[in-house]
Motif scaffolding. Structure first.
Motif, PDB file in Angstrom:
ATOM      1  N   ASN A 352       0.869  -1.169   0.000  1.00  0.00           N
ATOM      2  CA  ASN A 352       0.000   0.000   0.000  1.00  0.00           C
ATOM      3  C   ASN A 352       0.907   1.219   0.000  1.00  0.00           C
ATOM      4  O   ASN A 352       1.880   1.261   0.765  1.00  0.00           O
ATOM      5  N   ASN A 353       0.622   2.190  -0.843  1.00  0.00           N
ATOM      6  CA  ASN A 353       1.471   3.378  -0.910  1.00  0.00           C
ATOM      7  C   ASN A 353       1.454   4.098   0.438  1.00  0.00           C
ATOM      8  O   ASN A 353       0.394   4.525   0.921  1.00  0.00           O
ATOM      9  N   TYR A 354       2.613   4.265   1.028  1.00  0.00           N
ATOM     10  CA  TYR A 354       2.743   4.785   2.396  1.00  0.00           C
ATOM     11  C   TYR A 354       3.406   6.161   2.446  1.00  0.00           C
ATOM     12  O   TYR A 354       3.755   6.651   3.522  1.00  0.00           O
ATOM     13  N   GLU A 359       4.622  10.909   8.595  1.00  0.00           N
ATOM     14  CA  GLU A 359       4.450  10.719  10.030  1.00  0.00           C
ATOM     15  C   GLU A 359       3.443   9.624  10.368  1.00  0.00           C
ATOM     16  O   GLU A 359       3.338   9.205  11.538  1.00  0.00           O
ATOM     17  N   ASN A 360       2.700   9.160   9.370  1.00  0.00           N
ATOM     18  CA  ASN A 360       1.724   8.095   9.592  1.00  0.00           C
ATOM     19  C   ASN A 360       2.280   6.705   9.311  1.00  0.00           C
ATOM     20  O   ASN A 360       1.549   5.722   9.336  1.00  0.00           O
ATOM     21  N   THR A 361       3.577   6.629   9.030  1.00  0.00           N
ATOM     22  CA  THR A 361       4.189   5.356   8.640  1.00  0.00           C
ATOM     23  C   THR A 361       5.180   4.872   9.702  1.00  0.00           C
ATOM     24  O   THR A 361       6.017   5.640  10.169  1.00  0.00           O
ATOM     25  N   ILE A 362       5.066   3.602  10.044  1.00  0.00           N
ATOM     26  CA  ILE A 362       6.011   2.936  10.941  1.00  0.00           C
ATOM     27  C   ILE A 362       6.504   1.674  10.230  1.00  0.00           C
ATOM     28  O   ILE A 362       5.713   0.944   9.623  1.00  0.00           O
ATOM     29  N   ILE A 363       7.799   1.407  10.313  1.00  0.00           N
ATOM     30  CA  ILE A 363       8.334   0.147   9.774  1.00  0.00           C
ATOM     31  C   ILE A 363       8.200  -0.902  10.870  1.00  0.00           C
ATOM     32  O   ILE A 363       8.804  -0.785  11.942  1.00  0.00           O
ATOM     33  N   ALA A 379       8.883 -10.698   8.223  1.00  0.00           N
ATOM     34  CA  ALA A 379       9.626  -9.626   7.546  1.00  0.00           C
ATOM     35  C   ALA A 379       8.820  -8.341   7.610  1.00  0.00           C
ATOM     36  O   ALA A 379       7.601  -8.348   7.464  1.00  0.00           O
ATOM     37  N   PRO A 380       9.481  -7.196   7.827  1.00  0.00           N
ATOM     38  CA  PRO A 380       8.749  -5.951   8.065  1.00  0.00           C
ATOM     39  C   PRO A 380       8.121  -5.379   6.799  1.00  0.00           C
ATOM     40  O   PRO A 380       8.427  -5.786   5.669  1.00  0.00           O
ATOM     41  N   PHE A 381       7.239  -4.419   7.033  1.00  0.00           N
ATOM     42  CA  PHE A 381       6.555  -3.722   5.946  1.00  0.00           C
ATOM     43  C   PHE A 381       6.293  -2.287   6.413  1.00  0.00           C
ATOM     44  O   PHE A 381       6.522  -1.940   7.575  1.00  0.00           O
ATOM     45  N   ALA A 382       5.797  -1.456   5.495  1.00  0.00           N
ATOM     46  CA  ALA A 382       5.449  -0.076   5.833  1.00  0.00           C
ATOM     47  C   ALA A 382       4.033  -0.062   6.397  1.00  0.00           C
ATOM     48  O   ALA A 382       3.048  -0.192   5.658  1.00  0.00           O
ATOM     49  N   TRP A 383       3.949   0.061   7.720  1.00  0.00           N
ATOM     50  CA  TRP A 383       2.670   0.035   8.443  1.00  0.00           C
ATOM     51  C   TRP A 383       2.114   1.452   8.431  1.00  0.00           C
ATOM     52  O   TRP A 383       2.658   2.352   9.055  1.00  0.00           O
ATOM     53  N   ALA A 420      -2.264  -4.498  13.987  1.00  0.00           N
ATOM     54  CA  ALA A 420      -0.957  -5.005  13.563  1.00  0.00           C
ATOM     55  C   ALA A 420      -1.070  -5.732  12.229  1.00  0.00           C
ATOM     56  O   ALA A 420      -2.034  -6.460  11.976  1.00  0.00           O
ATOM     57  N   SER A 421      -0.080  -5.525  11.368  1.00  0.00           N
ATOM     58  CA  SER A 421       0.046  -6.166  10.052  1.00  0.00           C
ATOM     59  C   SER A 421      -0.845  -5.553   8.967  1.00  0.00           C
ATOM     60  O   SER A 421      -0.773  -5.972   7.816  1.00  0.00           O
ATOM     61  N   TYR A 422      -1.672  -4.581   9.320  1.00  0.00           N
ATOM     62  CA  TYR A 422      -2.587  -3.992   8.349  1.00  0.00           C
ATOM     63  C   TYR A 422      -2.449  -2.472   8.329  1.00  0.00           C
ATOM     64  O   TYR A 422      -2.581  -1.822   9.380  1.00  0.00           O
ATOM     65  N   SER A 423      -2.205  -1.897   7.169  1.00  0.00           N
ATOM     66  CA  SER A 423      -2.412  -0.461   7.021  1.00  0.00           C
ATOM     67  C   SER A 423      -3.910  -0.230   7.147  1.00  0.00           C
ATOM     68  O   SER A 423      -4.711  -1.000   6.613  1.00  0.00           O
ATOM     69  N   HIS A 424      -4.316   0.828   7.854  1.00  0.00           N
ATOM     70  CA  HIS A 424      -5.723   0.906   8.232  1.00  0.00           C
ATOM     71  C   HIS A 424      -6.129   2.320   8.633  1.00  0.00           C
ATOM     72  O   HIS A 424      -5.284   3.210   8.763  1.00  0.00           O
TER      73      HIS A 424
END
Length: 476
Positions: A352-354, A359-363, A379-383, A420-424
């Motif tokens: 998902n484009n982050y 400031e709304n993005t956490i790895i 493995a991490p992602f852009a939360w 957790a695990s979902y951009s939301h």
């Protein structure tokens, strides 16, 4: 693909050949002088939001035919036709016949004010003739409907009102042009867990425009092996400089996720991809790559749109909203209704484009897969939490052999990171309760995937649906 370019409009203004010399020597000049000034004002106003191709006022048959050819050669997104007064229709009907198939709006511009008091005065008489655009519009409407061209619309109003309608029409036409020049890549297959998301790619090509290209997991595996780790380290350093990294992120898995993401982008770009549809829950992907790539786009300037779960309809919705808004669009799945608070929660795992609001993005770790057997489990992602504000929410899928759009506008509410695990984010419709909203949406037979982007783009979506022959439902 330049998604942010201005729409390109072919403007045909039709004047009356027999009125052309009238009024010479009067206070406001001849008919032709007055109409030239009027034409200049139209071009100036439309140029504020579009690139205007204007071949000059059309009085003769040959000029109408030349205008149609110039619009084709200049690859305009749409044409706008305006009668400047009553006019002979021989030029108009030739234009309708010769114009290639493209969106066409017939408009009539009403003056903001008039001062016709005595047409015994030649200056006022010519002004009376000059003001008679309504007569020309009525004459034009007959042939407009007899030719019954597809992708056509009609409007009457002041210059400001017509400009507003033309802006919507031209923006939709631009989206149509971009779609026809675009390419969708599917990596690597449809999602067998959700057959309702399947679409006919041949139908997509005929009705919407993009051709479908297939990418394989083995292409991705080979590309990963070819990537220089120094490039990956540079991307990671850039990400760390912009976004907070959770302390439990494994640096080796972070490197693997970024490397896989960058490799995926490279094979997609080589294929000329504008929309990448990733089946990110494919076991073949997990067995061979060990994760789902979690950082696309690695470059904030990248215009290629990437969506998860092998859903081409959801991908097209996201891509279309990004074209229309000129801003980041995101892919969501409404999860559940919070009845007590009168809202619903939506988001999605996977790409998902982050970059819309750093400031709304956490790895963060992908907790959903942290205990899986795959090589890079967790493995991490852009939360990402979607930024608050007004959003257009669009669903696209195939229904009865046609693509359908179901669209509404919702408010995205201020939301903290908690899924957790979902951009939301949390969402609320201004008029309907969540129960009412989804009753109306699901009555059309949809899937669970939608796209969101800032602003209200319902009018543009409705115009685009008309141009492409989609079913369109506006929930407002």
């Amino acid at each position: 693909m330049n998604l942010k370019r201005k729409p390109k409009i072919g403007l045909i203004l039709i004047g009356a050949k027999r009125f052309r010399p009238l009024g010479a020597g009067t206070e406001r000049g001849a008919y032709e002088v007055r109409k030239t000034a009027e034409a200049d004002s139209f071009v100036e106003r439309f140029s504020e939001f579009s690139e205007v191709v204007f071949p000059g006022i059309v009085y003769e048959r040959e000029e109408a035919e030349a205008a149609a050819r110039s619009f084709y050669n200049d690859k305009v997104d749409c044409a706008v036709a305006i009668f400047l007064s009553w006019a002979e229709d021989f030029a108009w009907i030739r234009f309708l016949r010769e114009l290639p198939e493209l969106p066409l709006m017939l408009a009539s511009v009403v003056r903001d004010s008039l001062s016709i008091t005595d047409t015994n005065d030649e200056d006022q008489f010519v002004d009376f003739l000059s003001a008679g655009a309504l007569v020309g519009f009525q004459v034009a409407s007959g042939s407009f409907r007899r030719f019954n061209r597809p992708m056509s619309d009609i409007c009457v109003g002041t210059l400001e009102q017509v400009a507003a309608r033309v802006r919507v029409f031209a923006t939709a036409a631009k989206a149509r042009s971009i779609l026809r020049a675009s390419r969708v890549s599917l990596l690597a297959s449809y999602n067998e867990a959700m057959w309702a998301t399947y679409v006919d790619p041949y139908n997509v090509f005929m009705k919407i425009g993009p051709e479908l290209h297939f990418l394989s997991v083995m292409e991705l595996v080979n590309e990963i092996a070819s990537i220089d780790d120094r490039i990956v380290d540079g991307i990671i350093a850039n990400l760390k400089s912009k976004y907070r990294v959770m302390p439990n992120v494994d640096p080796v898995k972070f490197h693997a996720s970024v490397k896989a993401t960058y490799a995926m982008e490279r094979i997609a770009k080589r294929a000329g991809t504008d929309l990448l549809v990733l089946n990110d829950i494919d076991t073949v992907l997990f067995e061979n790559v060990g994760l789902r790539p979690g950082f696309t786009p690695t470059d904030p300037a990248e215009t290629m749109v990437t969506v998860p779960e092998g859903d081409i309809g959801g991908g097209l919705a996201t891509y279309i909203l990004q074209i229309l808004s000129g801003e980041t669009a995101n892919f969501i799945e409404p999860f559940y209704i919070d009845h007590a608070r009168g809202l619903f929660v939506g988001g999605h795992a996977g790409p998902n484009n982050y970059h819309g609001r750093p400031e709304n993005t956490i790895i963060a770790r992908d907790e959903r897969f942290a205990k899986s057997p795959w090589k890079h489990a967790g493995a991490p992602f852009a939360w990402y939490v979607f930024p608050e504000g007004e959003k257009t929410m669009l669903h696209m899928s195939e229904k009865d052999g046609r693509m359908q759009m179901v669209a509404c506008v919702v408010d995205c509410l201020p939301t903290r990171h908690y899924l957790a695990s979902y951009s939301h984010a949390e969402f609320r419709h201004r008029k309907y309760s969540p129960e009412e909203l989804f009753s109306k949406i699901c009555a059309n037979g949809v899937t669970q995937h939608h796209a969101i982007t800032p602003g209200n783009h319902l009018d543009e979506l409705e115009a685009l649906a008309m141009m492409c022959g989609f079913l369109f439902v506006r929930v407002d």
